[in-house]
Design a protein around this motif. Structure first.
Motif, PDB file in Angstrom:
ATOM      1  N   TYR A  52     -11.077 -69.999  18.242  1.00 20.76           N
ATOM      2  CA  TYR A  52      -9.711 -69.692  17.612  1.00 20.76           C
ATOM      3  C   TYR A  52      -8.671 -70.593  18.036  1.00 20.76           C
ATOM      4  N   LEU A  53      -8.822 -71.316  19.285  1.00 21.26           N
ATOM      5  CA  LEU A  53      -7.921 -72.542  19.395  1.00 21.26           C
ATOM      6  C   LEU A  53      -8.207 -73.712  18.493  1.00 21.26           C
ATOM      7  N   ASP A  54      -9.447 -73.989  18.286  1.00 23.98           N
ATOM      8  CA  ASP A  54      -9.602 -74.859  17.234  1.00 23.98           C
ATOM      9  C   ASP A  54      -9.393 -74.714  15.753  1.00 23.98           C
ATOM     10  N   ALA A  55      -9.371 -73.323  15.479  1.00 25.27           N
ATOM     11  CA  ALA A  55      -9.063 -73.072  14.112  1.00 25.27           C
ATOM     12  C   ALA A  55      -7.427 -73.076  14.091  1.00 25.27           C
ATOM     13  N   ALA A  56      -7.013 -72.560  15.171  1.00 28.11           N
ATOM     14  CA  ALA A  56      -5.205 -72.659  15.112  1.00 28.11           C
ATOM     15  C   ALA A  56      -4.927 -74.221  14.967  1.00 28.11           C
ATOM     16  N   ASN A  57      -5.573 -75.194  15.594  1.00 27.72           N
ATOM     17  CA  ASN A  57      -5.082 -76.505  15.641  1.00 27.72           C
ATOM     18  C   ASN A  57      -5.146 -77.080  14.287  1.00 27.72           C
ATOM     19  N   TYR A  65       1.671 -72.252   9.694  1.00 31.00           N
ATOM     20  CA  TYR A  65       1.878 -71.871  11.149  1.00 31.00           C
ATOM     21  C   TYR A  65       1.546 -70.422  11.101  1.00 31.00           C
ATOM     22  N   GLN A  66       1.484 -69.672  10.098  1.00 29.96           N
ATOM     23  CA  GLN A  66       1.317 -68.287  10.424  1.00 29.96           C
ATOM     24  C   GLN A  66      -0.156 -68.019  10.669  1.00 29.96           C
ATOM     25  N   MET A  67      -1.085 -68.719   9.932  1.00 28.26           N
ATOM     26  CA  MET A  67      -2.486 -68.670  10.306  1.00 28.26           C
ATOM     27  C   MET A  67      -2.838 -69.205  11.710  1.00 28.26           C
ATOM     28  N   ALA A  68      -2.196 -70.339  11.981  1.00 24.93           N
ATOM     29  CA  ALA A  68      -2.125 -70.707  13.371  1.00 24.93           C
ATOM     30  C   ALA A  68      -1.712 -69.807  14.568  1.00 24.93           C
ATOM     31  N   MET A  69      -0.813 -69.415  14.114  1.00 23.28           N
ATOM     32  CA  MET A  69      -0.240 -68.313  15.343  1.00 23.28           C
ATOM     33  C   MET A  69      -1.247 -67.265  15.505  1.00 23.28           C
ATOM     34  N   GLN A  70      -1.862 -66.668  14.324  1.00 27.10           N
ATOM     35  CA  GLN A  70      -2.879 -65.664  14.460  1.00 27.10           C
ATOM     36  C   GLN A  70      -3.898 -65.991  15.227  1.00 27.10           C
ATOM     37  N   TYR A  72      -3.903 -68.767  17.579  1.00 27.33           N
ATOM     38  CA  TYR A  72      -3.450 -68.853  18.956  1.00 27.33           C
ATOM     39  C   TYR A  72      -3.349 -67.605  19.725  1.00 27.33           C
ATOM     40  N   ASP A  73      -2.800 -66.534  19.137  1.00 27.06           N
ATOM     41  CA  ASP A  73      -2.778 -65.226  19.645  1.00 27.06           C
ATOM     42  C   ASP A  73      -4.259 -64.512  20.073  1.00 27.06           C
ATOM     43  N   LYS A  74      -5.181 -64.919  18.914  1.00 25.58           N
ATOM     44  CA  LYS A  74      -6.487 -64.145  19.547  1.00 25.58           C
ATOM     45  C   LYS A  74      -7.045 -65.175  20.514  1.00 25.58           C
ATOM     46  N   SER A  75      -6.758 -66.385  20.513  1.00 28.27           N
ATOM     47  CA  SER A  75      -7.452 -67.318  21.672  1.00 28.27           C
ATOM     48  C   SER A  75      -6.904 -67.026  22.998  1.00 28.27           C
ATOM     49  N   ILE A  76      -5.202 -66.481  22.827  1.00 31.25           N
ATOM     50  CA  ILE A  76      -4.660 -65.979  24.294  1.00 31.25           C
ATOM     51  C   ILE A  76      -5.755 -64.551  24.385  1.00 31.25           C
TER      52      ILE A  76
END
Length: 160
Positions: A52-57, A65-70, A72-76
């Motif tokens: 998820y972190l890789d996908a966010a990056n 940024y919206q997809m990145a935030m989603q 990052y949230d899943k990674s966390i």
């Protein structure tokens, strides 16, 4: 036709529909079992906080940024003790202009890893953009103490 005959006829129709649905379920189940057991369909990949972190990056690099935030949230959600996820999400929030939210993420990253000089530097950048030069200088100083060259330059330029 009597009411008894009508009920009997309706019951037979319902039984026929039920039998047809049951046959469909058995057929679909058999197909799925065969498909997975023969390896026709590979096992779905296990999604980890790293994936998820890789996908966010990647989304962030594409300015989505919206997809990145989603992501990052899943990674966390999968690993709330990873300071990198909080730090990277903070960067994304800064790009979105959500400075107070970014401050929160950088602070949380620093709670997880107090030696993360980049988090101090970026937190300083947030404070600077929020016109809080004193707190910006504080954070750049802490980053500079941890050998962050960019923070040293900012501290020298804006705080001395």
């Amino acid at each position: 036709m009597s009411s008894y005959e009508k009920m009997k006829r309706k019951a037979n129709r319902n039984r026929n529909v039920f039998d047809a649905v049951l046959v469909l379920i058995v057929i679909i189940g058999t197909i799925l079992l065969f498909t997975f057991s023969c390896g026709i369909v590979k096992q779905l990949p296990v999604l980890t906080y790293e994936s998820y972190l890789d996908a966010a990056n990647k989304y962030e690099a594409e300015n989505d940024y919206q997809m990145a935030m989603q992501n990052y949230d899943k990674s966390i959600q999968l690993n709330a003790k990873n300071c990198i996820s909080f730090y990277e999400r903070g960067i994304c929030k800064m790009k979105m202009g959500r400075l107070l939210d970014a401050l929160s993420d950088f602070t949380f990253a620093l709670q997880l890893n107090p030696d993360m000089s980049n988090a101090y530097f970026q937190r300083g950048m947030c404070y600077f953009r929020l016109n809080n030069k004193e707190r910006a200088c504080e954070n750049w100083g802490m980053a500079a103490d941890r050998k962050n060259k960019q923070a040293e330059e900012y501290h020298k330029k804006f705080c001395e």
